[in-house]
Design a protein around this motif. Sequence first.
Motif, mmCIF file in Angstrom:
data_model
loop_
_atom_site.group_PDB
_atom_site.id
_atom_site.type_symbol
_atom_site.label_atom_id
_atom_site.label_comp_id
_atom_site.label_asym_id
_atom_site.label_seq_id
_atom_site.Cartn_x
_atom_site.Cartn_y
_atom_site.Cartn_z
ATOM 1 N N GLU A 79 -4.904 4.163 8.663
ATOM 2 C CA GLU A 79 -3.717 3.781 7.895
ATOM 3 C C GLU A 79 -3.796 4.457 6.527
ATOM 4 O O GLU A 79 -4.715 4.181 5.759
ATOM 5 N N SER A 81 -2.207 3.837 4.038
ATOM 6 C CA SER A 81 -2.082 2.839 2.973
ATOM 7 C C SER A 81 -3.451 2.299 2.531
ATOM 8 O O SER A 81 -3.538 1.606 1.521
ATOM 9 N N ASP A 82 -4.509 2.635 3.273
ATOM 10 C CA ASP A 82 -5.865 2.218 2.891
ATOM 11 C C ASP A 82 -6.568 3.244 2.003
ATOM 12 O O ASP A 82 -7.706 3.032 1.588
ATOM 13 N N TYR A 124 -8.087 -8.762 4.017
ATOM 14 C CA TYR A 124 -6.918 -8.861 4.888
ATOM 15 C C TYR A 124 -5.979 -7.692 4.633
ATOM 16 O O TYR A 124 -5.875 -7.193 3.507
ATOM 17 N N SER A 125 -5.246 -7.287 5.667
ATOM 18 C CA SER A 125 -4.347 -6.137 5.544
ATOM 19 C C SER A 125 -3.278 -6.364 4.474
ATOM 20 O O SER A 125 -2.897 -5.425 3.779
ATOM 21 N N GLN A 126 -2.813 -7.599 4.313
ATOM 22 C CA GLN A 126 -1.792 -7.877 3.298
ATOM 23 C C GLN A 126 -2.334 -7.587 1.895
ATOM 24 O O GLN A 126 -1.613 -7.073 1.038
ATOM 25 N N LEU A 127 -3.583 -7.934 1.659
ATOM 26 C CA LEU A 127 -4.196 -7.678 0.360
ATOM 27 C C LEU A 127 -4.366 -6.179 0.129
ATOM 28 O O LEU A 127 -4.085 -5.663 -0.953
ATOM 29 N N ARG A 128 -4.808 -5.446 1.173
ATOM 30 C CA ARG A 128 -4.963 -3.993 1.050
ATOM 31 C C ARG A 128 -3.613 -3.325 0.833
ATOM 32 O O ARG A 128 -3.500 -2.382 0.044
ATOM 33 N N GLU A 129 -2.579 -3.804 1.504
ATOM 34 C CA GLU A 129 -1.230 -3.244 1.315
ATOM 35 C C GLU A 129 -0.711 -3.516 -0.095
ATOM 36 O O GLU A 129 -0.088 -2.635 -0.710
ATOM 37 N N ALA A 130 -0.958 -4.714 -0.611
ATOM 38 C CA ALA A 130 -0.536 -5.035 -1.982
ATOM 39 C C ALA A 130 -1.282 -4.140 -2.976
ATOM 40 O O ALA A 130 -0.691 -3.659 -3.959
ATOM 41 N N TYR A 131 -2.557 -3.904 -2.723
ATOM 42 C CA TYR A 131 -3.356 -3.011 -3.568
ATOM 43 C C TYR A 131 -2.767 -1.591 -3.519
ATOM 44 O O TYR A 131 -2.586 -0.949 -4.545
ATOM 45 N N ASP A 133 0.313 -0.702 -2.801
ATOM 46 C CA ASP A 133 1.606 -0.674 -3.488
ATOM 47 C C ASP A 133 1.437 -0.587 -5.007
ATOM 48 O O ASP A 133 2.246 0.041 -5.692
#
Length: 186
Positions: A79, A81-82, A124-131, A133
Amino acid sequence: MAKYYNGDYLFIKTPDMHANMFVFETEETLTEEGLKSQQSQKIPKNSICVSCVGTGGVVSITTGTCQTNQQINTVVLREESDLEWIFFTLRNLKETIKLFGATCTTMTDLSKGKFSSIKILLPYSQLREAYHDTVNPIFDQTRTLVLSNSILEKTRNLFLPRLLSGKLSVENLDIRFTPGMEDADA
């Protein structure tokens, strides 16, 4: 083989990574034929290179399709996004990489197997995605500024010798200075 070198693809070695978050230039490059000669070693853009032999723990991001030498392990992302999270995670593992790769000599020698066995906590993926963004615009701006600096440096290196030697005249240019930059004696 000479036909494999001096092309358009970067061939990354550890010295090319030092002080470079993004690798835009390398000492050596590969041709299309050189890149194809080792298809399994082809690395895509936005992969993360980590030096594991010699100077361990140097981390950089690729800026295009490339290859590395055997002293570098590369993380190819599932991903994109990571990217930022993994980059900083690996960068913060510098001492761990040195420790895992410690030999009786003064240099690091971390095998691919040992590198792969390093465990990290995965948020969690939500935390990585927020990071992502939050941090991605900063990465994009950094990438743009680093590339711009490189282009400006090359331009300066081309023009400065001609300017100093007098081969390039600036007498007839309409140069306007911003207020405060004008020579007080003029």
